[in-house]
Design a protein around this motif. Structure first.
Motif, PDB file in Angstrom:
ATOM      1  N   SER A  25       2.474  -7.103  -4.874  1.00  0.00           N
ATOM      2  CA  SER A  25       1.390  -8.045  -4.588  1.00  0.00           C
ATOM      3  C   SER A  25       1.925  -9.443  -4.313  1.00  0.00           C
ATOM      4  CB  SER A  25       0.400  -8.091  -5.759  1.00  0.00           C
ATOM      5  OG  SER A  25      -0.174  -6.845  -5.997  1.00  0.00           O
ATOM      6  N   THR A  69       0.826  -1.202   0.000  1.00  0.00           N
ATOM      7  CA  THR A  69       0.000   0.000   0.000  1.00  0.00           C
ATOM      8  C   THR A  69       0.862   1.254   0.000  1.00  0.00           C
ATOM      9  OG1 THR A  69      -0.143   0.324   2.380  1.00  0.00           O
ATOM     10  CG2 THR A  69      -1.656  -1.265   1.406  1.00  0.00           C
ATOM     11  N   LEU A  83      -6.813 -11.185  -0.564  1.00  0.00           N
ATOM     12  CA  LEU A  83      -5.823 -10.873  -1.599  1.00  0.00           C
ATOM     13  C   LEU A  83      -6.031 -11.718  -2.848  1.00  0.00           C
ATOM     14  CD1 LEU A  83      -3.235  -9.283  -2.327  1.00  0.00           C
ATOM     15  CD2 LEU A  83      -1.928 -11.199  -1.351  1.00  0.00           C
ATOM     16  N   ALA A 135      -4.257   0.152  -3.212  1.00  0.00           N
ATOM     17  CA  ALA A 135      -4.082  -1.189  -2.659  1.00  0.00           C
ATOM     18  C   ALA A 135      -4.894  -2.205  -3.448  1.00  0.00           C
ATOM     19  CB  ALA A 135      -4.488  -1.226  -1.194  1.00  0.00           C
ATOM     20  N   GLU A 136      -4.367  -3.412  -3.596  1.00  0.00           N
ATOM     21  CA  GLU A 136      -5.042  -4.447  -4.371  1.00  0.00           C
ATOM     22  C   GLU A 136      -6.208  -5.079  -3.637  1.00  0.00           C
ATOM     23  OE1 GLU A 136      -1.998  -4.365  -2.625  1.00  0.00           O
ATOM     24  OE2 GLU A 136      -0.884  -5.662  -3.994  1.00  0.00           O
ATOM     25  N   ALA A 152      -4.941  -6.053   2.138  1.00  0.00           N
ATOM     26  CA  ALA A 152      -3.598  -5.473   2.028  1.00  0.00           C
ATOM     27  C   ALA A 152      -3.473  -4.233   2.900  1.00  0.00           C
ATOM     28  CB  ALA A 152      -3.290  -5.131   0.567  1.00  0.00           C
ATOM     29  N   LEU A 208       3.670  -9.716  -0.924  1.00  0.00           N
ATOM     30  CA  LEU A 208       2.739  -9.895   0.183  1.00  0.00           C
ATOM     31  C   LEU A 208       2.223 -11.319   0.212  1.00  0.00           C
ATOM     32  CD1 LEU A 208       1.028  -8.891   2.524  1.00  0.00           C
ATOM     33  CD2 LEU A 208      -0.636  -8.003   0.864  1.00  0.00           C
TER      34      LEU A 208
END
Length: 321
Positions: free
Chosen positions: A177, A2, A163, A133-134, A138, A180
């Motif tokens: 991504s 993020t 996610l 942010a995805e 996240a 994470l």
């Protein structure tokens, strides 16, 4: 990953730390991002001694694909949600309307909105919103990092659920991504099993429903600036006893149409139509959905509408232009 500012994270942590009773509200027709975010927060808050409830207004029970998530013991029926708490947190809900009948829990309350929708209306008293942010999970992961909370297997399971679903099994990602995801997987969670339960498991009744609904599909090649629109209609008679998550999955099949940049599925309910929108790369469907009273992400959005479906399709075509 993020782009949240340290000051925003600190402000969110301050309001969380000050609360001993917390209600975490997920949006109606919950997906794994809102539920995963809510349960992860509940687990973390419970561990530090807070009294936590997690709730959503509809449907009446947790989707079957999510019953294996850690923290489901915190899920509370809507009519049992406390009316007075120190803090109300909303997760993955871009507007108060997305909370359904539980939106009134915000009245007069200290509230923290945690989200990643660009269409967020900033309806709380405090906000932690990162449109880059995805997933909302996240954003929650960044919050945990700022708080020094160790993400163990239970927390990772919840965070990974949001996610993997909001990235479409990592088809729509941003830098960081996969880092994470790797970090969450390193806790020992079974990413393949989680993904299979959330995205690749349906009851047999889903197949004949799919056959009926896909038979309604129509292609409008001149729509969306001649990029093409494909849509399908799910009527109440098609649904039978299928869960909302089975109905929602239809759009991800319709969207594979090569001749259309935008896909839509019109899902009938007792108040009209719930519309799911998807796009591939050139059209920001969150803008379209906002125009029509909804919201969402650049490539995934939705709204509700009343009236006949032909009128709803015409309104969508006009909005896409």
């Amino acid at each position: 990953m993020t782009d949240l500012a340290a000051a925003d994270l600190r402000a969110a942590l301050d309001v969380l730390d000050a609360a001993s009773t917390v209600t975490v509200l997920c949006h109606v027709q919950p997906d794994a991002d809102t539920i995963g975010s809510g349960l992860a927060l509940a687990i973390a808050l419970d561990r530090r001694g807070a009294s936590v409830q997690v709730a959503f207004a509809a449907p009446s029970r947790l989707p079957d694909s999510m019953v294996g998530l850690p923290g489901t013991e915190f899920v509370t029926a809507p009519d049992e949600v406390r009316t007075e708490v120190d803090l109300v947190v909303t997760v993955d809900a871009g507007s108060r309307e997305r909370l359904g009948s539980l939106g009134d829990r915000l009245d007069g309350a200290v509230s923290l909105v945690i989200d990643h929708h660009r269409s967020n209306t900033f309806y709380g008293t405090h906000h932690l919103v990162d449109a880059s942010a995805e997933s909302t999970t996240a954003v929650v992961a960044a919050l945990f990092d700022a708080a020094g909370i160790v993400v163990d297997r239970d927390l990772a399971h919840c965070l990974f659920a949001g996610l993997v679903t909001d990235t479409g099994s990592f088809r729509w990602v941003r830098p960081g991504s996969h880092l994470l995801a790797e970090r969450l997987l390193a806790t020992g969670i079974d990413g393949a099993a989680i993904t299979r339960s959330l995205l690749d498991t349906h009851p047999f009744g889903w197949l004949p429903m799919l056959g009926r609904v896909l038979g309604s599909a129509r292609l409008l090649p001149d729509a969306a600036g001649a990029r093409g629109l494909v849509y399908a209609v799910v009527r109440l008679d098609d649904v039978g006893g299928l869960r909302s998550e089975e109905i929602e999955s239809v759009v991800d099949i319709v969207r594979t149409t090569a001749e259309a940049e935008v896909a839509a599925v019109f899902k009938e309910n007792d108040r009209g139509w719930s519309v799911s929108l998807r796009s591939k790369s050139a059209v920001d469907v969150s803008t379209t959905a906002t125009t029509l009273g909804g919201g969402g992400h650049r490539f995934s959005a939705g709204y509700t509408v009343t009236g006949e479906v032909d009128e709803a399709v015409a309104a969508l075509v006009a909005a896409l232009e």
